[in-house]
Design an enzyme around this catalytic site. Structure first.
Site, PDB file in Angstrom:
ATOM      1  N   ARG A   1     -10.560 -20.719   6.678  1.00  0.00           N
ATOM      2  CA  ARG A   1      -9.499 -20.599   7.675  1.00  0.00           C
ATOM      3  C   ARG A   1     -10.013 -20.568   9.112  1.00  0.00           C
ATOM      4  O   ARG A   1      -9.502 -21.281   9.968  1.00  0.00           O
ATOM      5  CB  ARG A   1      -8.708 -19.305   7.424  1.00  0.00           C
ATOM      6  CG  ARG A   1      -7.866 -19.380   6.181  1.00  0.00           C
ATOM      7  CD  ARG A   1      -7.185 -18.070   5.891  1.00  0.00           C
ATOM      8  NE  ARG A   1      -6.350 -18.212   4.698  1.00  0.00           N
ATOM      9  CZ  ARG A   1      -5.652 -17.231   4.153  1.00  0.00           C
ATOM     10  NH1 ARG A   1      -5.690 -16.015   4.669  1.00  0.00           N
ATOM     11  NH2 ARG A   1      -4.914 -17.438   3.092  1.00  0.00           N
TER      12      ARG A   1
ATOM     13  N   ALA B   1       0.826  -1.201   0.000  1.00  0.00           N
ATOM     14  CA  ALA B   1       0.000   0.000   0.000  1.00  0.00           C
ATOM     15  C   ALA B   1       0.864   1.255   0.000  1.00  0.00           C
ATOM     16  O   ALA B   1       0.650   2.174  -0.800  1.00  0.00           O
ATOM     17  CB  ALA B   1      -0.940  -0.018   1.212  1.00  0.00           C
TER      18      ALA B   1
END
Lengths: 255, 224, 636
Positions: free
Chosen positions: C331, C45
């Site tokens: 997950r 980012a």
């Protein structure tokens, strides 16, 4: 998981700052063979801190062998005795009980020691600033599938791009040359169609920058390849040489 | 032309100088060895060979000057690289791993090269000097074959010669493939072959040149 | 009083971003160089943002505590990056990626943001390819895709198991180009320790030079934080050693609201802990679950070696509980089931690990096929554990991996502090309560390349350069605060090391604010953390000096912030009386033991305002689901 602990003697390079003199400090440690090399140093440091002594300064980050932050010269080998493994993934089961281990920083004029085992590798970034990129701005690029790239070319470019920039090649080279590092990037971009536009000025600018930064020249001993944790091939150096020669001969660049 | 000077002065440029001069010397050695091997045919053949060279003397002189230039450039550049490369690591490692991560020929280029240089001086001051100027050191005879016999009857000289050729083998073994690497002719498919050719070439040169003192000094003593 | 305004543009979801781009104010190209922008962090980012803003002409100062921008932990991402390219002709679309992401996030993300993410996902791939990122390709030379958890289409682009590395190096190269052009100044080995606000706006930061120890004051017209997540609050996580919360935590204490701090993702396939000296956990790619079968012994405290446990005494618990998804269950579900097995004493040799067994796959497909698919992962496993997965089953363990929570941001990625933008994992925005695989890379790059370059212009156009200098008294004041903390840390001179206390915090977090939480545990955690915090400030021992390279001091400052954040995570987890995604409250589960959401009362973002240590005020951003129908996630 093994039970027998290892008793080791560590000779660790200590140096307060770039211009301070350095010397080896001896520490005795007892460590589980399942611990990693850096965990052994963590434990040593925790003990030193408890006693109010200065810990050994060393760098690491991801501890998964990919970020390239760690890098110690262990018994004369950057990243230690196991091939294709970065320091952070080196485990103590590779050492013998009673062994003496020398731990030194990467040594090169272009990588001055900052403290103990930490060196300044910003010279690598400077080589990259000189041309380790394709000049495209964000947006305004063609569709990703507009440029088909043969699978083997993409794979070869990937193998070059897998360099983690740790500096082990410089540390291993008897000339402290950065050619393996630099050639990996030059190769990646020379192989791919995206890199063609700047192919000539890239190789010329990057080589010139490396020379300026005080790295040595390659004498083809291939120690870099032997010690590289990612197995970057010296064929990249050959490709860089070729790129450089071709550019010098055919390009219109006058520098 | 300043671009050319700057290019050759870069790290890659310096390697290229080593490779170009080195490959030239490698070619020269091959011719040299072929000439020398006439010794095995006999006195007449060898003398005839040397006489032929004498006929084209002006040409040979030019070649010698060029060769000398190449040698000097190779040596000068080698020394410069060695110094610069040493400076690139001002603090040495306490423990060195080079014995494990490089091969002997590659890491000893400067040492083998330096000894070969000493050998070269010795070689020129004996054979080349006698052939061109004095003739046989004792008799002044221009029977070149006897000059060979004369020098190699000195066992110490012969041993030095043989040892130098052993080092030359190591030097050439690295040099040959290294030149290809420098020019960028490293290809997965062919490079292992180039390395082998380099080794075979180095062995031929080393054994070929060393066989002469062995032959003259230890086998027939020149009394054929 | 802070009022949360998400600034979601009007209009149909597929037109919001297009309309918004048109409606935003622009900065004239000639004026851009008059603006200074600080970017903290150079991961996906941060690097992509700094590069893109530099290209636009802004003066960018990019900060990293690493020696180089290329070291950020984005580099360790393995699997891939999602994009709605539909190159496989398997029915993918922007809407499907949007839908999958909202659903995967268990309906706790903001629809408008997620849709924008899906819209720009394709551009990311184009951009990366143009930079020379060597993605995997088909024989015909076109890009290859693989499938990933939580999606029924193949939309994941990858570069072997090193996608994060290649994407980061791409962004790093774009950043390097700007550094060479002089639009970005790269500030390495400088760690942000405070945010400086002037007139209620973010106007700069205070950093500590990690080599010399000097504090420095940096002024700007806007500050962007792209400093990653905070999984290291657990001490053991898959995050890098230096990952920390300091930048966002200090901004939080300056007034930025913290969104959903309790949403943490525990990744099911990590290597188990080997002992007390363990420093971090290593992730093994989730792809292993495609062919590996997960099991534990049916007997409690079974001390036999794996190969001595007969087939009928093995419990393939995922296959048993979730027959349709089996070993490929998401997950959170997979991690939680492993925990149930440990808690029941049925972990490997009574400890905290379960088996991931390839023997059936090897029998079925042959060793070479398995080697082809997972050879490099098996090698890593062998390097670390010394065992061969071809012969004995792998042992795996769940580990904190990603934090969905982060600083609250509006649609423009601006926090509640004007001029403070937050990108990537550091913000709370796009993944709701659970992040899907291969979506983190997508979000980081979307924020950096394609969102912030637009939205920051809108802010800057309204906040003209005013010639503020770092000699402003506010900077001096904040710098003094920073130095006070440093001096205080160095003067305590207690008995415990920083790591000792961090490990204690980690244990509390793992046991009580980890995979399964309950009211009692959370209340205890809040109390224990605040006690531990007091203990830290009384009894920690930090050696060395302030004005030198001092890694002990660096870690001390980071742990001090974790000791505050940890409490907020527990506070948030306690208040959220529902189970959703990575947040599982034992009191709120179905009869089958599945997470039970409470959409009526908790379909909101919990955004916390810092009042003082141990005291936060809750603000709520209601989440509206107009385009994705709220449903129970089922993987049975």
């Amino acid at each position: 998981m093994s039970e027998n602990k290892l008793n080791l003697t560590l000779k660790i390079w200590k140096q307060a700052g770039t211009n301070a003199p350095g010397s080896f400090e001896t520490h005795k440690v007892t460590v589980s063979p399942d611990a990693s090399f850096l965990e052994m140093l963590d434990e040593l440091n925790d003990g030193l801190e408890r006693e109010g002594k200065d810990p050994v300064a060393f760098e690491s980050d991801c501890r998964e062998g990919i970020c390239g932050t760690c890098g110690l010269v262990i018994n004369g080998h950057p990243h230690g005795p196991v091939p294709r493994v970065a320091t952070c993934q080196l485990h103590m089961r590779n050492f013998k009980d009673g062994e003496t281990i020398y731990i030194e920083p990467f040594r090169a004029k272009a990588f001055p020691v900052l403290r103990d085992l930490i060196v300044d590798r910003s010279a690598f970034d400077k080589i990259m600033y000189a041309g380790g990129y394709v000049s495209v701005n964000t947006g305004g690029v063609p569709d990703a599938n507009a440029i088909p790239i043969p699978r083997d070319i993409a794979a070869e470019a990937f193998d070059a791009a897998a360099c983690i920039g740790c500096g082990a090649c410089v540390a291993a080279c008897k000339n402290a040359s950065a050619m393996l590092f630099m050639s990996a990037k030059i190769s990646q971009l020379a192989l791919l169609p995206q890199g063609q536009a700047e192919r000539h000025q890239r190789v010329e600018a990057m080589v010139a920058k490396m020379d300026e930064l005080g790295f040595g020249a390659c004498t083809n001993t291939y120690a870099c390849e032997a010690e590289c944790p990612k197995g970057i091939s010296i064929s990249n150096i050959a490709r860089m040489n070729r790129e450089f020669l071709v550019s010098k001969i055919v390009s219109k660049l006058t520098d | 032309m300043s671009w050319l000077f700057r290019s050759l002065n870069s790290s890659v440029g310096k390697k290229v100088i080593m490779a170009v001069t080195g490959l030239s010397l490698i070619s020269f050695l091959m011719i040299h060895l072929f000439g020398n091997l006439t010794l095995y045919i006999g006195r007449e053949a060898f003398n005839a060979y040397v006489d032929t060279l004498d006929i084209i003397k002006p040409f040979i002189r030019v070649i010698e000057v060029v060769l000398a230039g190449i040698f000097i450039l190779h040596i000068y550049n080698g020394i410069r690289l060695w110094i610069e490369n040493r400076n690139a690591r001002p603090v040495r490692y306490a423990v060195s791993g080079t014995a494990e991560n490089t091969d002997f020929s590659s890491r000893t280029m400067f040492v083998t090269g330096s000894i070969i240089f000493i050998f070269l001086v010795l070689h020129l001051s004996t054979f080349w000097y006698n052939f061109n100027f004095t003739g046989h050191p004792e008799t002044g005879s221009h029977d070149f074959y006897t000059i060979i016999v004369y020098w190699f009857s000195n066992k110490l000289y012969a041993v030095a010669y043989i040892l130098s050729m052993a080092l030359l083998t190591f030097h050439l073994n690295h040099a040959f493939q290294s030149a290809f690497q420098t020019f960028g002719w490293n290809h997965k498919k062919y490079f292992p072959l180039i390395k082998k050719i380099g080794l075979v070439y180095a062995l031929i040169m080393g054994i070929g040149f060393a066989s002469i003192p062995i032959y003259f000094s230890f086998i027939c003593g020149g009394n054929q | 009083m802070i009022k949360l305004d998400s600034k979601i543009p009007e209009g149909n979801i597929s037109e919001k971003w297009t309309n918004h781009k048109f409606n935003m104010k622009l900065v004239n190209p000639a004026n851009k160089r008059k603006y200074n922008v600080i970017v903290v962090g150079t991961g996906l980012a941060g690097a992509s943002a700094a590069a893109s803003l530099g290209e636009l002409g802004y003066n960018v100062l990019a900060f990293t505590y690493h020696d180089s921008a290329r070291r950020a932990h984005s580099i360790a991402a393995q699997g891939g990056i999602n994009a709605a390219k539909n190159y496989q002709n398997d029915g993918d679309s922007v809407h499907r990626l949007f839908y999958d992401t909202v659903k995967g996030g268990d309906f706790r993300a903001r629809e408008a943001n997620v849709h924008r993410l899906a819209e720009v996902s394709g551009n990311i791939i184009d951009q990366c390819v143009a930079q020379g990122v060597p993605f995997a390709r088909e024989y015909g030379g076109l890009l290859d895709n693989r499938s990933f958890g939580g999606a029924q289409v193949s939309r994941t682009f990858y570069a072997k198991g090193q996608t994060g590395q290649q994407l980061l190096l791409g962004a790093y190269s774009a950043l390097n180009r700007q550094v060479a052009l002089g639009t970005v100044k790269m500030m390495t080995r400088k760690e942000m320790l405070e945010l400086v606000m002037v007139d209620g706006k973010a106007r700069g930061i205070i950093t500590r030079d990690l080599v010399t120890g000097t504090t420095e004051k940096w002024v700007a017209d806007a500050v962007i934080l792209a400093t990653g997540g905070y999984s290291n609050v657990f001490f053991l996580s898959t995050n890098a050693m230096n990952c920390n919360t300091t930048a966002i935590w200090r901004a939080h204490k300056k007034g930025a609201l913290f969104g959903n701090p309790c949403y943490t993702q525990i990744h099911p396939t990590c290597l188990p802990v080997h002992g007390e000296s363990q420093s971090k956990l290593t992730l093994m790619s989730e792809s292993l679950r495609n062919d590996g079968r997960i099991w534990v012994s049916k007997k409690k405290g079974d001390m036999r070696n794996a190969n001595d446990i007969p087939e009928e005494e093995r419990d393939y618990y995922l296959e048993r509980k979730y027959p349709s998804y089996g070993n490929l269950s998401p997950r959170d579900i997979s991690s939680r089931s492993a925990k149930e097995a440990f808690d029941d004493g049925r972990g490997v040799k009574g400890g905290e690990a379960v088996y991931l067994d390839f023997s059936d796959a090897i029998k079925r497909l042959g060793k070479h096929v398995i080697e082809d698919r997972y050879g490099n992962l098996f090698e890593i496993y062998e390097t670390i554990t010394g065992e061969h997965p071809y012969e004995t089953p792998m042992m795996i363990y769940p580990a904190p991996h990603y934090t969905m929570g982060g600083l609250w941001v509006d649609y423009n990625l601006m926090s509640t502090i004007p001029g403070l933008f937050v990108l990537g994992e550091a913000n709370f925005s796009d993944h709701g309560a659970n992040r899907l695989g291969a979506s983190a890379l997508m979000q980081g790059l979307a924020d950096g390349y394609f969102v912030i370059p637009y939205t920051i212009g809108n802010y800057l156009a309204e906040n003209k350069p005013d010639g503020l200098k770092n000699s402003n008294e506010e900077f001096a004041k904040v710098e003094k605060d920073v130095n006070n903390i440093t001096n205080r840390l160095l003067s305590i001179n207690g008995k415990q090391t920083v790591d000792q206390i961090h490990k204690k915090l980690g244990r509390i977090m793992w046991n009580k604010v980890g995979m399964a939480r309950n009211e009692k545990g959370l209340k205890e955690a809040i109390k224990e953390i605040s006690e531990l915090r007091e203990e830290f400030w009384k009894d920690v021992k930090v050696v060395g000096k302030a004005d030198e390279l001092n890694q002990n001091l660096e870690r001390a400052g980071r742990v001090a912030d974790y000791l505050e954040l940890g409490e907020l995570m527990a506070v948030d987890a306690l208040h959220r009386k529902e189970s959703c995604g990575g947040h599982f409250r034992e009191e709120y589960q179905t009869e089958e033991g599945e997470a039970k959401r409470d959409d009526e009362n908790f379909a909101y973002v919990g955004a916390w305002e810092f009042e003082k240590n141990g005291k936060w005020n809750l603000h709520k951003e209601e989440l509206k689901f107009d385009y994705v129908k709220l449903a129970t996630r089922s993987y049975k």
